[in-house]
Design an enzyme around this catalytic site. Structure first.
Site, PDB file in Angstrom:
ATOM      1  N   GLU A 254       0.875  -1.169   0.000  1.00  0.00           N
ATOM      2  CA  GLU A 254       0.000   0.000   0.000  1.00  0.00           C
ATOM      3  C   GLU A 254       0.911   1.218   0.000  1.00  0.00           C
ATOM      4  O   GLU A 254       1.612   1.476   0.984  1.00  0.00           O
ATOM      5  CB  GLU A 254      -0.922  -0.031   1.214  1.00  0.00           C
ATOM      6  CG  GLU A 254      -1.872  -1.224   1.119  1.00  0.00           C
ATOM      7  CD  GLU A 254      -2.816  -1.385   2.291  1.00  0.00           C
ATOM      8  OE1 GLU A 254      -2.717  -0.622   3.259  1.00  0.00           O
ATOM      9  OE2 GLU A 254      -3.652  -2.293   2.220  1.00  0.00           O
ATOM     10  N   CYS A 288      -2.502   8.776   3.388  1.00  0.00           N
ATOM     11  CA  CYS A 288      -2.259   8.336   2.006  1.00  0.00           C
ATOM     12  C   CYS A 288      -3.465   8.590   1.120  1.00  0.00           C
ATOM     13  O   CYS A 288      -3.344   8.793  -0.070  1.00  0.00           O
ATOM     14  CB  CYS A 288      -1.918   6.865   1.989  1.00  0.00           C
ATOM     15  SG  CYS A 288      -3.171   5.871   2.794  1.00  0.00           S
ATOM     16  N   GLU A 390       3.618  13.532  -4.720  1.00  0.00           N
ATOM     17  CA  GLU A 390       2.994  13.425  -3.404  1.00  0.00           C
ATOM     18  C   GLU A 390       3.776  14.281  -2.410  1.00  0.00           C
ATOM     19  O   GLU A 390       4.978  14.113  -2.249  1.00  0.00           O
ATOM     20  CB  GLU A 390       3.002  11.962  -2.924  1.00  0.00           C
ATOM     21  CG  GLU A 390       2.347  11.799  -1.563  1.00  0.00           C
ATOM     22  CD  GLU A 390       2.463  10.379  -1.006  1.00  0.00           C
ATOM     23  OE1 GLU A 390       3.593   9.858  -0.912  1.00  0.00           O
ATOM     24  OE2 GLU A 390       1.426   9.810  -0.655  1.00  0.00           O
TER      25      GLU A 390
HETATM   26  N1  LIG Z   1      -1.521   3.262   0.442  1.00  0.00           N
HETATM   27  C1  LIG Z   1      -1.676   3.268   1.751  1.00  0.00           C
HETATM   28  O1  LIG Z   1      -2.532   2.607   2.302  1.00  0.00           O
HETATM   29  C2  LIG Z   1      -0.773   4.109   2.592  1.00  0.00           C
HETATM   30  C3  LIG Z   1      -1.101   4.312   3.927  1.00  0.00           C
HETATM   31  C4  LIG Z   1      -0.282   5.132   4.702  1.00  0.00           C
HETATM   32  C5  LIG Z   1       0.864   5.696   4.153  1.00  0.00           C
HETATM   33  N2  LIG Z   1       1.166   5.475   2.866  1.00  0.00           N
HETATM   34  C6  LIG Z   1       2.354   6.110   2.291  1.00  0.00           C
HETATM   35  O2  LIG Z   1       3.438   6.064   3.213  1.00  0.00           O
HETATM   36  C7  LIG Z   1       4.309   7.175   3.020  1.00  0.00           C
HETATM   37  C8  LIG Z   1       4.612   7.837   4.359  1.00  0.00           C
HETATM   38  O3  LIG Z   1       5.178   6.920   5.227  1.00  0.00           O
HETATM   39  P1  LIG Z   1       6.749   6.788   5.496  1.00  0.00           P
HETATM   40  O4  LIG Z   1       7.410   8.086   5.198  1.00  0.00           O
HETATM   41  O5  LIG Z   1       6.915   6.149   6.817  1.00  0.00           O
HETATM   42  O6  LIG Z   1       7.180   5.758   4.362  1.00  0.00           O
HETATM   43  P2  LIG Z   1       8.626   5.106   4.149  1.00  0.00           P
HETATM   44  O7  LIG Z   1       8.499   4.307   2.907  1.00  0.00           O
HETATM   45  O8  LIG Z   1       9.675   6.104   4.261  1.00  0.00           O
HETATM   46  O9  LIG Z   1       8.818   4.145   5.406  1.00  0.00           O
HETATM   47  C9  LIG Z   1       7.925   3.107   5.691  1.00  0.00           C
HETATM   48  C10 LIG Z   1       8.648   2.017   6.441  1.00  0.00           C
HETATM   49  O10 LIG Z   1       9.607   1.393   5.605  1.00  0.00           O
HETATM   50  C11 LIG Z   1      10.852   1.333   6.272  1.00  0.00           C
HETATM   51  N3  LIG Z   1      11.910   1.345   5.255  1.00  0.00           N
HETATM   52  C12 LIG Z   1      12.463   2.415   4.641  1.00  0.00           C
HETATM   53  N4  LIG Z   1      13.392   2.011   3.738  1.00  0.00           N
HETATM   54  C13 LIG Z   1      13.400   0.655   3.772  1.00  0.00           C
HETATM   55  C14 LIG Z   1      14.138  -0.343   3.077  1.00  0.00           C
HETATM   56  N5  LIG Z   1      15.032  -0.027   2.148  1.00  0.00           N
HETATM   57  N6  LIG Z   1      13.891  -1.647   3.363  1.00  0.00           N
HETATM   58  C15 LIG Z   1      12.987  -1.984   4.295  1.00  0.00           C
HETATM   59  N7  LIG Z   1      12.262  -1.082   4.991  1.00  0.00           N
HETATM   60  C16 LIG Z   1      12.463   0.227   4.730  1.00  0.00           C
HETATM   61  C17 LIG Z   1      10.831   2.541   7.183  1.00  0.00           C
HETATM   62  O11 LIG Z   1      11.776   2.407   8.211  1.00  0.00           O
HETATM   63  C18 LIG Z   1       9.393   2.506   7.673  1.00  0.00           C
HETATM   64  O12 LIG Z   1       9.214   1.556   8.706  1.00  0.00           O
HETATM   65  C19 LIG Z   1       3.578   8.067   2.051  1.00  0.00           C
HETATM   66  O13 LIG Z   1       4.102   7.897   0.764  1.00  0.00           O
HETATM   67  C20 LIG Z   1       2.151   7.560   2.088  1.00  0.00           C
HETATM   68  O14 LIG Z   1       1.390   7.818   0.953  1.00  0.00           O
HETATM   69  C21 LIG Z   1       0.380   4.687   2.074  1.00  0.00           C
HETATM   70  O1  LIG Z   2      -2.862   7.003   5.679  1.00  0.00           O
HETATM   71  C1  LIG Z   2      -3.395   6.048   5.198  1.00  0.00           C
HETATM   72  C2  LIG Z   2      -4.546   5.447   5.717  1.00  0.00           C
HETATM   73  C3  LIG Z   2      -4.821   4.204   5.309  1.00  0.00           C
HETATM   74  C4  LIG Z   2      -5.953   3.551   5.787  1.00  0.00           C
HETATM   75  C5  LIG Z   2      -6.086   2.224   5.804  1.00  0.00           C
HETATM   76  O2  LIG Z   2      -5.143   1.389   5.424  1.00  0.00           O
HETATM   77  C6  LIG Z   2      -7.297   1.638   6.296  1.00  0.00           C
HETATM   78  O3  LIG Z   2      -8.251   2.359   6.602  1.00  0.00           O
HETATM   79  O4  LIG Z   2      -7.332   0.406   6.385  1.00  0.00           O
END
Ligand SMILES: NC(=O)c1ccc[n+]([C@@H]2O[C@H](COP(=O)([O-])OP(=O)(O)OC[C@H]3O[C@@H](n4cnc5c(N)ncnc54)[C@H](O)[C@@H]3O)[C@@H](O)[C@H]2O)c1
Ligand SMILES: O=C/C=C/C=C(\O)C(=O)O
Length: 486
Positions: A254, A288, A390
């Site tokens: 996700e 997100c 984003e």
């Molecule tokens: N689609 C969805 O449901 C959803 C939900 C919430 C957040 N997001 C997305 O998440 C992002 C924000 O979160 P973030 O900044 O924590 O994301 P991120 O990708 O920077 O980090 C997420 C996790 O991955 C880990 N990580 C980073 N590099 C890694 C690697 N090389 N190998 C393994 N693990 C690694 C981080 O330590 C953290 O635990 C935004 O882009 C947002 O859109 C998506």
């Molecule tokens: O910021 C992202 C929120 C995501 C929400 C879900 O994954 C959920 O509602 O299950």
């Protein structure tokens, strides 16, 4: 100051290397916790504990016993509701009512709903004919996939972690969770809950740390992990997918979004303004599913922008626990730098700043926190980087449109495809547009309204696979077909 340890095989343990890192409050930048960083040895111990738990008592529980335990986890989260609210507020700085009304209750629901789901979803069965006329019967069964790595982001840490841990455990797997380095607290607290309800040791493990060359990378590369479920940035998803290729491990992703809000002139005006306000600014825009691109039908454009501006200018900044506070800081100074760089870029790319665009003037010690003003822009060209990338901050660009075709094309002009929110009272149009936007989740006259039985995930660069209801079972189990010749 809190000392947060890794949670491995039912015990909180310090890191072998002695490496620790600091967690700072987004509200005022003070250090609030010292966290043990897991290295390769801790990750290996956690994966091994998860493997032996699969082979031990956990793997021998009946479905009834297992789901009963998960209902108890949900109940215990509810009993310790205030502790979870406090921990998540400390980590994220977001207001109390966001925790109590949205994020923490979902933690309990994520265990309940998937315990219900695994008990109620039927498996397939097909009868077939054979040349001897006696036929054969096929039926499928589901087995746990094994050890699941759960890699989580910081924006809604407890909701997003349990959204994966709930179904993974309901399906009989064991997990190793890697919370974001920005939000270590609620994953650790859940370890206490697991022990208090008697979840066998090794079923739920937490390794704390960073991504590259730290716990995240060590976990996703570990060959003892059978599948990886990840929520976070698209760029990180690419790195994890490469790690998963080694050993042919399954992934569920996700990822990011650049979601459109679409407002037709026939909408319920107040509901639409309120809906877009929430979708752009809830959690300081760090959702997100949030809308950073808002398209409003031209006859209503000016009125809409003014109404949204009024709502944005009425937010109340402050500490999450303070009465009446509606708006929190960004997660970190680092993220603030990124968001502020987009605030500058919007100006450079020709935006009109309707409101915000900078750093609020707050008294000390809040002035040390990761605060930015909620911001609305108009007037950017469709190919501006602020429209394409984003930002993950409390900001949106509002642009007028004239026709349905035009707005569908605008909404789809992105590499992402997570969600959209459509506001209209014309039912036929609502269904039509919902069917044309290239996203995994389309909301009509609502936003972030979640039925956990429904498929959830993104198209394009927003993800791979769907979770939710039976879709989670698809990911967290191996399906076996048994063919019986009669
Ligand atoms: N689609 C969805 O449901 C959803 C939900 C919430 C957040 N997001 C997305 O998440 C992002 C924000 O979160 P973030 O900044 O924590 O994301 P991120 O990708 O920077 O980090 C997420 C996790 O991955 C880990 N990580 C980073 N590099 C890694 C690697 N090389 N190998 C393994 N693990 C690694 C981080 O330590 C953290 O635990 C935004 O882009 C947002 O859109 C998506
Ligand atoms: O910021 C992202 C929120 C995501 C929400 C879900 O994954 C959920 O509602 O299950």
């Amino acid at each position: 100051m809190r000392q947060i340890e890794n949670f491995i095989n039912g015990e909180f343990c310090a890191s072998i290397s002695g490496n620790r890192f600091e967690k700072r409050s987004p509200v005022d930048n003070t250090v609030i916790a010292s966290i043990a960083e897991a290295g390769e040895a801790e990750v290996d111990a956690a994966v091994k504990a998860a493997r032996s738990a699969l082979r031990g008592e956990w793997g021998r529980l009946t479905l009834e016993q297992r789901t009963q335990m998960l209902y108890e986890v949900a109940d215990q989260i509810t009993r310790r509701f205030d502790d979870f609210v406090e921990a998540e507020m400390a980590d994220t700085g977001q207001p109390h009512h966001v925790m109590t009304h949205a994020f923490i209750p979902r933690g309990a629901a994520n265990f309940k709903v998937f315990a219900d789901t695994v008990k109620n979803v039927a498996n397939e069965s097909f009868q077939m004919s054979t040349p001897d006329g006696r036929g054969a019967l096929n039926y499928s069964t589901r087995s746990p996939k094994g050890v699941i790595a759960v890699v989580c982001p910081w924006n809604a840490p407890f909701l997003l972690m349990t959204w994966k841990v709930g179904p993974a455990l309901a399906c009989g797997n064991t997990v190793v969770v890697k919370p974001s380095e920005e939000t270590p607290l609620t994953a650790a607290l859940l370890g206490e809950v697991m022990n208090s309800v008697g979840i066998p040791k090794g079923v739920y493990n937490v390794v704390q740390g960073f991504g590259p060359n730290s716990a995240g990378e060590f976990l996703t590369r570990h060959q003892g992990v059978n599948a990886i479920t990840f929520t976070g940035e698209t760029r990180t998803g690419t790195a994890i997918m490469k790690a998963a290729a080694e050993g042919m491990r399954d992934v569920s992703f996700e990822l990011g979004g650049k979601n459109a809000g679409i407002v037709f002139a026939d909408c319920d005006f107040d509901a639409a303004v309120d809906g877009i306000f929430r979708s752009s600014f809830l959690n300081s825009g760090q959702v997100c599913l949030g809308t950073e691109r808002v398209y409003v039908e031209r006859p209503m454009f000016d009125k809409f922008v003014q109404a949204l501006k009024a709502k944005v200018e009425a937010v109340k900044f402050g500490r999450p626990q303070d009465h009446g506070v509606t708006y929190g800081p960004l997660i970190s100074q680092e993220h603030r730098k990124k968001v502020l760089s987009y605030y500058q870029r919007a100006k450079d790319e020709g935006a009109t700043v309707v409101t915000g665009g900078g750093v609020p003037d707050l008294p000390a010690p809040l002035s040390e926190g990761a605060w930015v003003e909620p911001t609305i822009w108009t007037g950017l060209p469709d190919d501006a980087s602020v429209i394409k990338e984003e930002i993950f901050g409390p900001c949106c660009h509002v642009r007028p449109f004239d026709t349905e075709d035009e707005v569908v094309n605008l909404a789809n002009d992105t590499e992402y495809g997570l969600s959209t929110t459509i506001w209209t009272q014309d039912l036929a149009r609502a269904h039509r547009v919902a069917g044309r936007v290239e996203v995994g989740v389309a909301w009509v006259n609502s936003w972030f309204l979640r039925d956990l039985r429904t498929p959830f995930g993104g198209a394009g660069q927003s993800g791979i696979g769907r979770e939710g209801g039976v879709h989670s079972l698809e990911f967290y189990t191996e399906t076996r077909n048994v063919c019986v010749k009669l």
